[in-house]
Design a protein around this motif. Structure first.
Motif, PDB file in Angstrom:
ATOM      1  N   ILE A 117       0.838  -1.200   0.000  1.00 10.69           N
ATOM      2  CA  ILE A 117       0.000   0.000   0.000  1.00 10.69           C
ATOM      3  C   ILE A 117       0.870   1.246   0.000  1.00 10.69           C
ATOM      4  CG2 ILE A 117      -1.607   1.338   1.421  1.00 10.69           C
ATOM      5  CD1 ILE A 117      -2.827  -1.307   2.327  1.00 10.69           C
ATOM      6  N   SER A 149       1.038   3.819  -3.105  1.00 13.17           N
ATOM      7  CA  SER A 149       0.449   5.135  -2.867  1.00 13.17           C
ATOM      8  C   SER A 149       1.511   6.211  -3.039  1.00 13.17           C
ATOM      9  CB  SER A 149      -0.189   5.207  -1.477  1.00 13.17           C
ATOM     10  OG  SER A 149       0.766   4.894  -0.496  1.00 13.17           O
ATOM     11  N   THR A 200      -4.158   1.370  -7.987  1.00 11.27           N
ATOM     12  CA  THR A 200      -5.190   1.682  -6.992  1.00 11.27           C
ATOM     13  C   THR A 200      -5.935   0.414  -6.613  1.00 11.27           C
ATOM     14  OG1 THR A 200      -6.587   2.335  -8.839  1.00 11.27           O
ATOM     15  CG2 THR A 200      -5.588   4.114  -7.564  1.00 11.27           C
ATOM     16  N   ILE A 245      -3.916  -1.350  -4.059  1.00  9.80           N
ATOM     17  CA  ILE A 245      -4.057  -0.681  -2.760  1.00  9.80           C
ATOM     18  C   ILE A 245      -5.361  -1.089  -2.090  1.00  9.80           C
ATOM     19  CG2 ILE A 245      -4.424   1.565  -1.652  1.00  9.80           C
ATOM     20  CD1 ILE A 245      -2.429   2.713  -3.687  1.00  9.80           C
ATOM     21  N   HIS A 246      -6.427  -1.096  -2.898  1.00 13.11           N
ATOM     22  CA  HIS A 246      -7.733  -1.462  -2.352  1.00 13.11           C
ATOM     23  C   HIS A 246      -7.736  -2.897  -1.840  1.00 13.11           C
ATOM     24  CE1 HIS A 246     -11.805  -3.191  -2.830  1.00 13.11           C
ATOM     25  NE2 HIS A 246     -12.112  -2.117  -2.112  1.00 13.11           N
ATOM     26  N   GLU A 263      -5.279  -4.803  -0.929  1.00 13.01           N
ATOM     27  CA  GLU A 263      -4.447  -5.002   0.253  1.00 13.01           C
ATOM     28  C   GLU A 263      -5.109  -4.426   1.499  1.00 13.01           C
ATOM     29  OE1 GLU A 263      -2.501  -7.218  -0.156  1.00 13.01           O
ATOM     30  OE2 GLU A 263      -0.510  -6.642  -0.862  1.00 13.01           O
ATOM     31  N   ALA A 264      -5.850  -3.318   1.320  1.00 10.92           N
ATOM     32  CA  ALA A 264      -6.574  -2.744   2.462  1.00 10.92           C
ATOM     33  C   ALA A 264      -7.647  -3.717   2.932  1.00 10.92           C
ATOM     34  CB  ALA A 264      -7.189  -1.397   2.079  1.00 10.92           C
TER      35      ALA A 264
END
Lengths: 895, 126
Positions: free
Chosen positions: A688, A692, A710, A713-714, A716-717
């Motif tokens: 992330i 980012s 993105t 990132i999503h 992994e969140a």
């Protein structure tokens, strides 16, 4: 003519004198000037409470009826003091070193500080002593009536029976005043012992005076006296060996086990060396007491009209000869005999009742807080005072009920047989380490019951408590159960008969029970201490494990010993430990000393329990057991038991080692767990952060790349969130704080839900179910159960690598439980990994495929444990197979 | 910088991010994700610097590092270790096995670049 009023005045004066003497002695002792109060002479004289009104009046009556047989009552104690001196010395040593407060306390302490035994001995002692106390009251009444009979016009009946009540009330007062002023019996009742010593002198002088008068005043000298004896019908008296042996034995045993004798002999003993004096002086006293019994009896039979009560010759012979002064002295002698016995018996019994019955009950009603709150001293003193009143009230009640009809000697013998039941447990306990609590209880109970049945109940008279027909023909007509001819043995004297059976059965059960049972550690320790009391008297041993704050101990000690005494004890200990301040370290040795001090006030069992509440540990350590094992003088006898014990110890040691290894492993597991969590959290965070930053730095990116980054990132969140959810879920489940929403449902409904939630309906995995078998009613938390199923189903979807993946669901129910097997057609889980899969973070393949953190099955296992079921891997099914087990609704309803 | 870096890392997202960052900074980047064959990759690629993850499938980063240091050909090769555990013990392990530098995930992109420059600069001076 001697006026009754004069008699009462003399009585009151005499009692006043006793008060004065007791008070002066208390005062002297409290100033630390005990001096001669603690002399061997006073000790020996205090033993004379053995000679009660029964021996004072009754011995003459006994002699008038049965000749020299009355000597057995003196012979028994004489033999004990001379021949069994070792036993007495051992009891005294034990009593002093263990701070024993009563015979019940000693027995209870010996057998592992058993409350049950203490209470049992107490009940026995109270029952056995009640007739005895009644006997003393009766003797006072009888003696008063002798004087009343001489006085015409005096309201006889109410006045004389009232005298018993007054005597009982007065004695209660006296005993409470001097018997319960202080709590620690190790300070001893100086006042009472001194007063009793005085009474001992009075009764001896009185009896000797009457004797001298009879020999020289009535018979006219020694030679005429012998002629008189030869010509009396007592000369034809015959020896009955069974009674001689029986009564001598009985008197000797009772001498050791009578509560009041134990009180003066052991509890009030100021110095063990006094026994050496008492061992010859007391038999001498008994001899002096018996010297003139036969002459008085013979003279009484000669000069008194036929039919007069020989029990009262000591009074009536002088009266008949017009010697009123002498008669008054004789009356005071009898009065002394009665009062001294009642006072000491009341103290002894009250201590037993209060320490072995009242306090344990009181303690158990305030569990835990009992030792820390509430004034124990007040409770103890109040319960002792009440007990004194109750004991005397019981005696008075018995006197009123039986009406005092029997000969004095008979009542005394009944009591003797009763208290003698303690003897096997007592003597066996201090000489035989193999004696156990079970044996003691069994023997005591059996002996006690036999005594009640064969002697105590019949003593009330035929038809009072035992129907006459039962006495004659036995219960339900069973002849060999007749109370006075057990097992068909007839023709024995009732007392000898009762003694023979009660003690025989008592001893047999005591031996058998002891041999067949194995004592607990504390009991073995106490047994060793008691039996080997001369070898290691003051050696501290005991408390280990647990923890005690010195403050708590001091608080408790103050409540029991009083604050000055307790603080002195604690500062002595501080000095002994070479420390400064007020509070010593609660070392095992100190705890042991403290327990003994407390035991001096409240008894061994109670003190032990109270200390146990504070310390909370075990009172016996492995070292103690080893020492018990080492010091035994009877290695052979114990070797088998020792072997058992040592293998037990080995087992314990092994368990400890295992536990330690487990703890170490747990701690490593915890480290590994934290490390794992760190890894599982940091890995997605790294992606992330990196992506980012790339996006933030505004690098020239294509639209496709930007979208993909993105997206990463999503994802992994989301992965992080799922991990945190799982961790929290697992933590809640593991700590058992989970809230279950239990509801009635069917297995099929839950499986349906799981299949749809796991996305299997439209997935690549073919599902094989038997819907009919799934129609099982269950009562569980459907959400949680579905969570387990979802996990198992999606594992299959994720990991089953067969070209055409299939998953079969087999349901079997019966015997209150239902099993659900999930079996796929993949390669399954390797044997060595099958045990690991339910552990946290045990991911077999790499995580890209798994998509989880490896907590799923661990959570499943916790859920099933919470639902009262189980989940396990089912080996040997070809593919991966999981079995979920849970109870059916009917089985749960039945619980 | 123009140097060659071999990235040994099994987490695909991290690998992709680092490849992007390092390439943009001018590095020539090779990637490898399996522990068992990592040594061969080093010999084959002969990089100027290695970025080595600790938790790799089949073989741990520590073992790989120990072998690198044991081989004279690679004994002096600069190695930057990455770990996601982040405990003091992990740093000690890395140092004992001969890591040139050690970084705990997550890190900033600038940190990685600075570390690699530092490693190569030092090597260049020697």
């Amino acid at each position: 003519m001697l006026s009754l009023h004069l008699l009462l005045a003399v009585c009151l004066l005499y009692v006043g004198l006793l008060f004065l003497v007791a008070w002066a002695a208390e005062k002297r002792a409290s100033r630390g000037q005990a001096g001669w109060l603690r002399s061997p002479a006073v000790y020996t004289l205090s033993l004379s409470i053995y000679c009660t009104a029964w021996t004072f009046y009754g011995a003459v009556g006994y002699a008038a009826r049965s000749g020299l047989e009355f000597m057995t009552i003196y012979l028994g104690p004489t033999l004990v003091m001379v021949g069994w001196w070792g036993v007495v010395r051992k009891l005294v040593r034990i009593g002093r070193s263990q701070r024993i407060t009563s015979i019940a306390d000693l027995v209870s302490s010996r057998y592992g500080k058993s409350n049950l035994l203490g209470a049992l001995v107490t009940v026995l002692a109270v029952l056995g002593s009640t007739p005895y106390i009644a006997l003393q009251l009766q003797s006072v009444t009888l003696s008063v009536s002798v004087f009343a009979a001489e006085e015409p016009g005096f309201m006889r009946a109410p006045e004389t029976s009232g005298s018993a009540l007054w005597v009982a009330a007065g004695l209660t007062l006296f005993t409470i005043v001097f018997g319960t002023r202080k709590l620690d019996v190790n300070e001893r009742h100086h006042g009472i012992v001194t007063a009793i010593a005085l009474e001992a002198v009075v009764k001896l002088v009185a009896l000797l005076a009457v004797g001298v008068f009879v020999v020289w005043g009535v018979a006219g000298g020694v030679a005429p006296m012998f002629d008189m004896i030869d010509t009396s019908r007592l000369a034809e008296w015959q020896v009955r060996p069974s009674r001689w042996i029986g009564y001598t034995l009985l008197a000797g045993v009772a001498f050791l086990t009578l509560p009041r004798m134990f009180q003066v002999l052991v509890v009030e003993n100021p110095d063990e060396r006094h026994l050496a004096t008492a061992s010859w002086a007391f038999p001498l006293y008994l001899m002096a007491m018996s010297l003139f019994v036969l002459p008085i009896a013979v003279a009484g039979l000669a000069v008194m009209p036929a039919g007069s009560n020989p029990d009262l010759f000591v009074l009536t012979v002088p009266l008949a000869q017009g010697r009123e002064g002498l008669a008054l002295l004789a009356f005071l002698g009898g009065f002394s005999s009665a009062t001294s016995m009642v006072i000491v018996a009341a103290i002894a019994l009250a201590t037993m009742v209060s320490n072995n019955i009242v306090l344990p009950i009181w303690l158990s009603t305030r569990s835990g807080g009992g030792v820390r709150s509430g004034d124990v001293r007040e409770v103890v003193l109040a319960s002792r005072r009440l007990s004194i009143g109750a004991v005397l009230a019981l005696g008075y009640a018995y006197y009123r009920v039986t009406g005092g009809g029997e000969a004095l000697a008979a009542i005394g013998l009944i009591s003797f047989v009763g208290v003698a039941q303690v003897a096997p447990a007592l003597v066996g306990g201090v000489f035989w380490r193999g004696a156990t609590r079970i044996g003691a209880v069994a023997g005591l109970l059996a002996g006690f019951l036999v005594w009640v049945y064969t002697l105590f109940l019949p003593s009330f008279g035929e038809g009072v408590l035992i129907p006459a027909v039962m006495l004659a023909e036995g219960p339900w007509g069973i002849g060999w159960l007749r109370p006075r001819a057990l097992f068909g043995i007839e023709g024995l004297d009732p007392v000898v008969h009762a003694m023979f059976w009660s003690l025989s059965i008592n001893i047999c059960l005591f031996l058998a029970g002891s041999i067949l049972t194995f004592p607990k550690p504390l009991e073995r320790l106490q047994g060793a201490t008691f039996v080997n009391v001369f070898r290691h008297a003051a050696e501290p041993r005991g408390w280990s494990g647990g923890s005690a704050e010195a403050e708590d101990l001091l608080m408790m000690a103050q409540r029991i010993l009083g604050s000055a005494e307790a603080q002195a004890l604690f500062s002595r200990e501080v000095a002994r430990q070479g420390r400064v301040g007020f509070l010593p370290d609660p070392t095992p040795a100190f705890l042991e000393r403290l327990e003994r001090e407390l035991a001096g006030s409240v008894g061994a069992a109670t003190a032990h329990a109270m200390l146990g509440q504070i310390i909370g540990g075990s009172s016996v350590s492995v070292e103690d057991l080893m020492r018990v094992a080492d010091e035994t003088a009877q290695i052979m006898e114990y070797s088998a038991q020792l072997e058992a014990k040592s293998s037990e110890l080995e087992r314990t040691a092994r368990q400890l080692r295992d536990a330690n290894e487990k703890l170490t492993a747990l701690s490593h597991q915890k480290d590994a767990f934290l490390s794992q969590i760190s890894h599982e959290l940091r890995t997605p965070m790294t992606s992330i952060r990196a992506f980012s930053e790339i996006l933030r730095d505004g690098a020239e990116l294509g639209e496709a790349d930007r979208l993909r980054y993105t997206g990463v990132i999503h994802d992994e969140a989301v992965r992080l969130t799922r991990l945190l959810d799982d961790l929290l879920d697992l933590s809640v489940l593991e700590n058992g704080q989970v809230m279950l929403n239990v509801a009635d449902t069917t297995l099929r409904r839950v499986i349906d839900r799981a299949v749809s939630a796991a996305g299997l309906e439209a997935g690549r995995v073919r599902l094989r179910r038997d819907l009919a078998s799934e129609a099982v009613a269950i009562r569980t938390d459907p959400d949680r159960l579905a969570q387990v199923f979802i996990n198992v189903l999606s594992n299959a979807a994720k990991y089953c690598e067969a070209p055409r993946p299939e998953l079969a669901v087999h349901v079997r129910s019966g015997q209150g439980q239902v099993t659900v097997d999930f079996i796929d057609n993949g390669r399954g889980i390797p044997r060595e990994a099958q045990n690991l899969i339910f552990e946290k973070f045990s991911r077999l393949t790499d995580q890209r495929a798994a998509g989880g953190a490896g907590l799923g099955l661990a959570i499943c296992r916790e859920i099933m444990a919470n639902l009262g079921g189980d989940i396990a891997y089912l080996p040997g099914q070809g593919g991966a197979a999981f079995r979920v087990t849970l109870a059916t609704a009917r089985a749960q309803a039945a619980e | 910088m123009g140097g060659t870096v071999l990235l040994i890392e099994d987490e695909p997202n991290i690998m992709e991010a680092m490849r992007f960052i390092l390439s943009r900074d001018g590095w020539h980047v090779h990637c490898h994700s399996d522990g068992a064959t990592a040594l061969d990759a080093v010999r084959q690629r002969d990089p100027d610097v290695v970025v080595l993850d600790v938790m790799l499938p089949n073989r741990s980063g520590y073992d790989i590092l120990r072998d690198l240091r044991g081989d004279p050909a690679t004994a002096a090769l600069p190695v930057l270790m990455l770990t996601a555990r982040g405990q003091k013990r992990d740093r000690e392990m890395a140092e004992r096995h001969g890591a040139s530098l050690f970084m705990t995930k997550p890190f900033s992109n600038a940190e990685v670049l600075d570390s690699l420059r530092h490693l190569l600069g030092r090597e260049g001076a020697a």
